[in-house]
Design a protein around this motif. Sequence first.
Motif, PDB file in Angstrom:
ATOM      1  N   ASN A   1       0.822  -1.221   0.000  1.00  0.00           N
ATOM      2  CA  ASN A   1       0.000   0.000   0.000  1.00  0.00           C
ATOM      3  C   ASN A   1       0.857   1.272   0.000  1.00  0.00           C
ATOM      4  O   ASN A   1       0.768   2.098   0.914  1.00  0.00           O
TER       5      ASN A   1
ATOM      6  N   TYR B   1       0.714   4.950   7.411  1.00  0.00           N
ATOM      7  CA  TYR B   1       0.175   4.274   8.583  1.00  0.00           C
ATOM      8  C   TYR B   1       0.928   4.714   9.840  1.00  0.00           C
ATOM      9  O   TYR B   1       2.102   5.113   9.781  1.00  0.00           O
TER      10      TYR B   1
ATOM     11  N   ASP C   1       4.949   4.332  10.676  1.00  0.00           N
ATOM     12  CA  ASP C   1       5.839   4.578   9.538  1.00  0.00           C
ATOM     13  C   ASP C   1       6.837   5.679   9.880  1.00  0.00           C
ATOM     14  O   ASP C   1       6.483   6.682  10.504  1.00  0.00           O
TER      15      ASP C   1
ATOM     16  N   ALA D   1       9.043   1.006   7.202  1.00  0.00           N
ATOM     17  CA  ALA D   1       7.634   0.672   7.362  1.00  0.00           C
ATOM     18  C   ALA D   1       7.331   0.290   8.791  1.00  0.00           C
ATOM     19  O   ALA D   1       8.097  -0.431   9.439  1.00  0.00           O
TER      20      ALA D   1
ATOM     21  N   ARG E   1       1.598  -1.186   8.912  1.00  0.00           N
ATOM     22  CA  ARG E   1       1.620  -1.409   7.462  1.00  0.00           C
ATOM     23  C   ARG E   1       1.860  -2.878   7.130  1.00  0.00           C
ATOM     24  O   ARG E   1       1.355  -3.378   6.116  1.00  0.00           O
TER      25      ARG E   1
ATOM     26  N   PRO F   1      -6.984  -2.468   3.366  1.00  0.00           N
ATOM     27  CA  PRO F   1      -5.778  -1.660   3.552  1.00  0.00           C
ATOM     28  C   PRO F   1      -6.049  -0.237   4.005  1.00  0.00           C
ATOM     29  O   PRO F   1      -5.175   0.412   4.568  1.00  0.00           O
TER      30      PRO F   1
ATOM     31  N   ALA G   1      -5.073   3.126   7.811  1.00  0.00           N
ATOM     32  CA  ALA G   1      -4.258   4.246   7.325  1.00  0.00           C
ATOM     33  C   ALA G   1      -4.723   5.551   7.965  1.00  0.00           C
ATOM     34  O   ALA G   1      -5.881   5.690   8.374  1.00  0.00           O
TER      35      ALA G   1
END
Length: 418
Positions: free
Chosen positions: A131, A136, A139, A158, A162, A171, A175
């Motif tokens: 994604n 997210y 991150d 990441a 994530r 997904p 987020a």
Amino acid sequence: MVSNQVLGARAAAGLLSLCLALSGCAHHRAKESAPPASPPAATEGAAATPAPEQMTATEAALGSTEPAAATTSVESGNTASGGTAIPEANPSAPMHYTVKKGDTLWGIASMYLKDPWLWPEVWIINPQVPNPHLIYPGDKLALGHGEGGRVEVRLEEAGLTRLDPRLRSDPIASAIPTIPYSAIAAFLSRPTLLSEDEIRRAPYVLAFRDMHQVAGNDIDIYIRNLKAGENARFAVMHISTPLVDPDDGKVLGHVGIYTATALVKRPGEPAKAVLIDPARETLAGDRLVSSENDVPANFTPSVPTSQIHGHIIDVVGGTDLVGQFYVVAINRGKRHGIEPGSVLAVDQAGEVVRDLWANGRSITNSMNGFNTTFVPRVRLPDERAGTMLVFKVYDRMSYGLIVGASNIIHIGAPVHTP
């Protein structure tokens, strides 16, 4: 419908914080920011103090009150050969930042860029991570510079969110959203502005049980055109003042007044429901509006591809003064090039003044028999007062959230492409 106490709190917060200001507004420095970024040649490998873990980028922007000079890439001449504005980093942008729960895309873009709507120009897509278009919590982001010194923000590492296998099926759910949904939650659950299309398609109260003329708490009602199952809930709205386009006088929609919640007891045609949580009497003809959220959580802020010139025609909550995180309606929509994520500048309309010095000397009303009727009038220029981010679009009107306000905004304020 939003209570007066909530409206007052929002207005106070909006006018005092003056946060998330953009081009033409005051740019605020985030408290968690690292030392100012250096030019490209000096920043490679440079270490920066990470932002405090307890504060999100959005919270830091909200808490900052010290303004910086207002600039825009276009106005300063910093444009690409094709006329596209070149993104500029905020002087206080951190070199490294860990995304936190509660962050929004707009808050992060405002932390990194002077013009947050240029975020798509600086976010580097990494196809090797899941994604890559979304961000997210957890991150780690890094500020850098690419070819020609262009500002870049990339995913440095990441986070665990994530990499969660559950994101493969949904997904978007985890987020970070584009804007703080708490600011528009009341609008989404009990909308106070209804478009002509919404009114035309909406189910409506046909009659009341026992031949009541009006209905209140625990009264059964019958509804036409309602396609919903048992125990579904709908906000009942009374259609009030029309929203008129100041450009051509056409009706774009109406103000909706929340009366109660309808709880479906028996589906059918007509359907049967009972009124709960009343705020005022319900009348035959009142419309039912779903409280389900049909606004996307994730959309990318961007400048409209066409030149937009419109006005604020109403404010959710029935007030004339607009502050940060107020929801407003504008007389521009899909047919004009507006889409979810469109960013518009909001101006304070210039006042009309009389030129008492046109003849080379001051003319005052203290002169005996002097009449100002024929003194020339001059309209002062519009001045930037804020920024709005559109989140819901119809054919000829749209709803947007005021994400930055550096001055008082009124109904009728001009909006345009920044």
